[in-house]
Design a protein around this motif. Structure first.
Motif, PDB file in Angstrom:
ATOM      1  N   UNK A 138     -10.586 -11.637  -4.180  1.00  0.00           N
ATOM      2  CA  UNK A 138     -11.443 -12.818  -4.237  1.00  0.00           C
ATOM      3  C   UNK A 138     -11.309 -13.520  -5.581  1.00  0.00           C
ATOM      4  N   UNK A 139     -11.074 -12.745  -6.626  1.00  0.00           N
ATOM      5  CA  UNK A 139     -10.876 -13.329  -7.948  1.00  0.00           C
ATOM      6  C   UNK A 139      -9.499 -13.949  -8.100  1.00  0.00           C
ATOM      7  N   UNK A 140      -8.498 -13.334  -7.469  1.00  0.00           N
ATOM      8  CA  UNK A 140      -7.116 -13.806  -7.565  1.00  0.00           C
ATOM      9  C   UNK A 140      -6.453 -13.586  -6.211  1.00  0.00           C
ATOM     10  N   UNK A 141      -6.203 -14.652  -5.489  1.00  0.00           N
ATOM     11  CA  UNK A 141      -5.672 -14.540  -4.122  1.00  0.00           C
ATOM     12  C   UNK A 141      -4.271 -13.949  -4.077  1.00  0.00           C
ATOM     13  N   UNK A 142      -3.588 -13.869  -5.219  1.00  0.00           N
ATOM     14  CA  UNK A 142      -2.243 -13.282  -5.232  1.00  0.00           C
ATOM     15  C   UNK A 142      -2.268 -11.762  -5.363  1.00  0.00           C
ATOM     16  N   UNK A 143      -3.438 -11.168  -5.635  1.00  0.00           N
ATOM     17  CA  UNK A 143      -3.533  -9.720  -5.812  1.00  0.00           C
ATOM     18  C   UNK A 143      -3.184  -8.989  -4.531  1.00  0.00           C
ATOM     19  N   UNK A 144      -2.572  -7.822  -4.701  1.00  0.00           N
ATOM     20  CA  UNK A 144      -2.163  -7.008  -3.556  1.00  0.00           C
ATOM     21  C   UNK A 144      -2.612  -5.563  -3.775  1.00  0.00           C
ATOM     22  N   UNK A 145      -2.705  -4.823  -2.661  1.00  0.00           N
ATOM     23  CA  UNK A 145      -3.088  -3.410  -2.719  1.00  0.00           C
ATOM     24  C   UNK A 145      -2.285  -2.635  -1.682  1.00  0.00           C
ATOM     25  N   UNK A 146      -1.957  -1.397  -2.019  1.00  0.00           N
ATOM     26  CA  UNK A 146      -1.218  -0.510  -1.128  1.00  0.00           C
ATOM     27  C   UNK A 146      -2.063   0.725  -0.869  1.00  0.00           C
ATOM     28  N   UNK A 147      -2.353   0.983   0.407  1.00  0.00           N
ATOM     29  CA  UNK A 147      -3.142   2.155   0.814  1.00  0.00           C
ATOM     30  C   UNK A 147      -2.197   3.192   1.418  1.00  0.00           C
ATOM     31  N   UNK A 148      -2.313   4.431   0.966  1.00  0.00           N
ATOM     32  CA  UNK A 148      -1.482   5.512   1.490  1.00  0.00           C
ATOM     33  C   UNK A 148      -2.363   6.572   2.145  1.00  0.00           C
ATOM     34  N   UNK A 149      -2.006   6.933   3.376  1.00  0.00           N
ATOM     35  CA  UNK A 149      -2.726   7.953   4.129  1.00  0.00           C
ATOM     36  C   UNK A 149      -1.730   9.001   4.617  1.00  0.00           C
ATOM     37  N   UNK A 150      -2.148  10.251   4.742  1.00  0.00           N
ATOM     38  CA  UNK A 150      -1.206  11.287   5.195  1.00  0.00           C
ATOM     39  C   UNK A 150      -0.821  11.162   6.665  1.00  0.00           C
ATOM     40  N   UNK A 151      -1.638  10.460   7.473  1.00  0.00           N
ATOM     41  CA  UNK A 151      -1.321  10.299   8.899  1.00  0.00           C
ATOM     42  C   UNK A 151      -1.562   8.856   9.310  1.00  0.00           C
ATOM     43  N   UNK A 152      -0.886   8.445  10.382  1.00  0.00           N
ATOM     44  CA  UNK A 152      -1.066   7.090  10.906  1.00  0.00           C
ATOM     45  C   UNK A 152      -2.449   6.911  11.513  1.00  0.00           C
ATOM     46  N   UNK A 153      -3.017   7.979  12.059  1.00  0.00           N
ATOM     47  CA  UNK A 153      -4.338   7.878  12.670  1.00  0.00           C
ATOM     48  C   UNK A 153      -5.390   7.495  11.633  1.00  0.00           C
ATOM     49  N   UNK A 154      -5.323   8.086  10.445  1.00  0.00           N
ATOM     50  CA  UNK A 154      -6.260   7.742   9.390  1.00  0.00           C
ATOM     51  C   UNK A 154      -6.093   6.293   8.960  1.00  0.00           C
ATOM     52  N   UNK A 155      -4.848   5.831   8.908  1.00  0.00           N
ATOM     53  CA  UNK A 155      -4.602   4.436   8.551  1.00  0.00           C
ATOM     54  C   UNK A 155      -5.218   3.494   9.569  1.00  0.00           C
TER      55      UNK A 155
END
Length: 289
Positions: A138-155
């Motif tokens: 919201x502060x910077x629309x160019x910001x990105x984030x990467x979420x890592x989960x051990x399984x696809x179900x959790x993602x």
């Protein structure tokens, strides 16, 4: 060798069934197993008309039973650094205040510190990292984030939560945030769109290893603006699996340096004895106390 086994089995079946055995025999499938476990834990109660006979004494299945008194929840106000649009979206979703551990984790994350969150199940760990991630976008629309989960179900579970919050933000403030999963099931024609439009990418270590890092020029927009890396279920990464993740994260940090970013790592885990040490080893750098 077979005859004695059959004789022994028939002899056991011929013995008169005890009341407890007859009651347990009427149960079937998974429900019966669950009720039997509850009966074993609830010493002194009657289940299906059979009086449970055990008290708080060890046996082959349960080493001890302890009843802990209920504790009142401890709340804290939202940290002052959160965007008013995010606060409005959270309140629209029924969140008017934070637990103390949530407020502390969010405050550290907003200050740019790496955080490891260790609390029991269903205690609100997700908001500890979702709030600073959404706030940065919201502060910077160019910001990105990467979420890592051990399984696809959790993602997939987290995808639903994030998309719900993103839709609330869109309806209350007009801000549009792209939230997508990127794994082996992602269609080829959707991958180009994700690379260009996703603010938040939900993936797993295998996909980062095989599908993202080797093709980092295609992901330049993500790596140039990567603000946060979320590692959920940190306790799952031990042994060989943990060593693989450690090397993947080393490569990830090297690629981030190449593109000029230095993301903050936010980790969450079930209750373990050495969360900080595990996070230090995985990320290969120090976490603040």
């Amino acid at each position: 060798m077979i005859a004695p086994l059959i004789t022994c089995t028939i002899g056991r079946l011929a013995e008169p069934a005890k009341p407890e055995t007859r009651a347990l025999a009427t149960r079937s499938g998974r429900d019966g197993a669950l009720e039997a476990a509850v009966e074993r834990l609830e010493g002194g109660r009657s289940v299906h008309g059979v009086e449970a006979r055990r008290d708080d004494t060890p046996d082959l299945h349960v080493t001890a039973i302890r009843t802990l008194p209920a504790a009142a929840a401890q709340y804290a106000p939202f940290p002052p650094g959160l965007d008013s649009r995010l606060l409005g979206a959270l309140r629209a979703r029924g969140i008017s205040q934070l637990y103390t551990h949530q407020a502390a984790a969010i405050e550290h994350a907003l200050a740019g510190r790496h955080v490891v969150i260790i609390t029991p199940t269903a205690s609100g760990k997700t908001l500890c990292y979702n709030a600073p991630v959404l706030n940065s976008m919201l502060e910077d629309s160019s910001s990105r984030a990467l979420y890592l989960f051990p399984t696809k179900a959790l993602a997939q579970d987290q995808l639903a939560e994030l998309q719900g919050t993103a839709e609330t933000l869109a309806s209350t403030s007009g801000e549009q945030l792209g939230v997508f999963t990127y794994d082996g099931d992602t269609p080829q024609d959707a991958r180009r769109t994700i690379r260009s439009r996703a603010h938040i990418v939900l993936s797993n270590p295998d996909m980062v290893h095989a599908g993202i890092l080797p093709h980092h020029p295609r992901w330049a927009k993500l790596f140039e603006n990567l603000r946060y890396v979320i590692i959920d279920e940190l306790h799952a990464y031990r042994g060989v699996f943990g060593s693989h993740l450690c090397n993947v994260l080393r490569r990830l940090r090297r690629v981030c340096r190449h593109y000029g970013s230095n993301p903050v790592f936010l980790c969450s885990s079930a209750t373990i004895a050495n969360p900080r040490e595990l996070a230090d080893e995985q990320r290969n750098t120090g976490f603040d106390p």
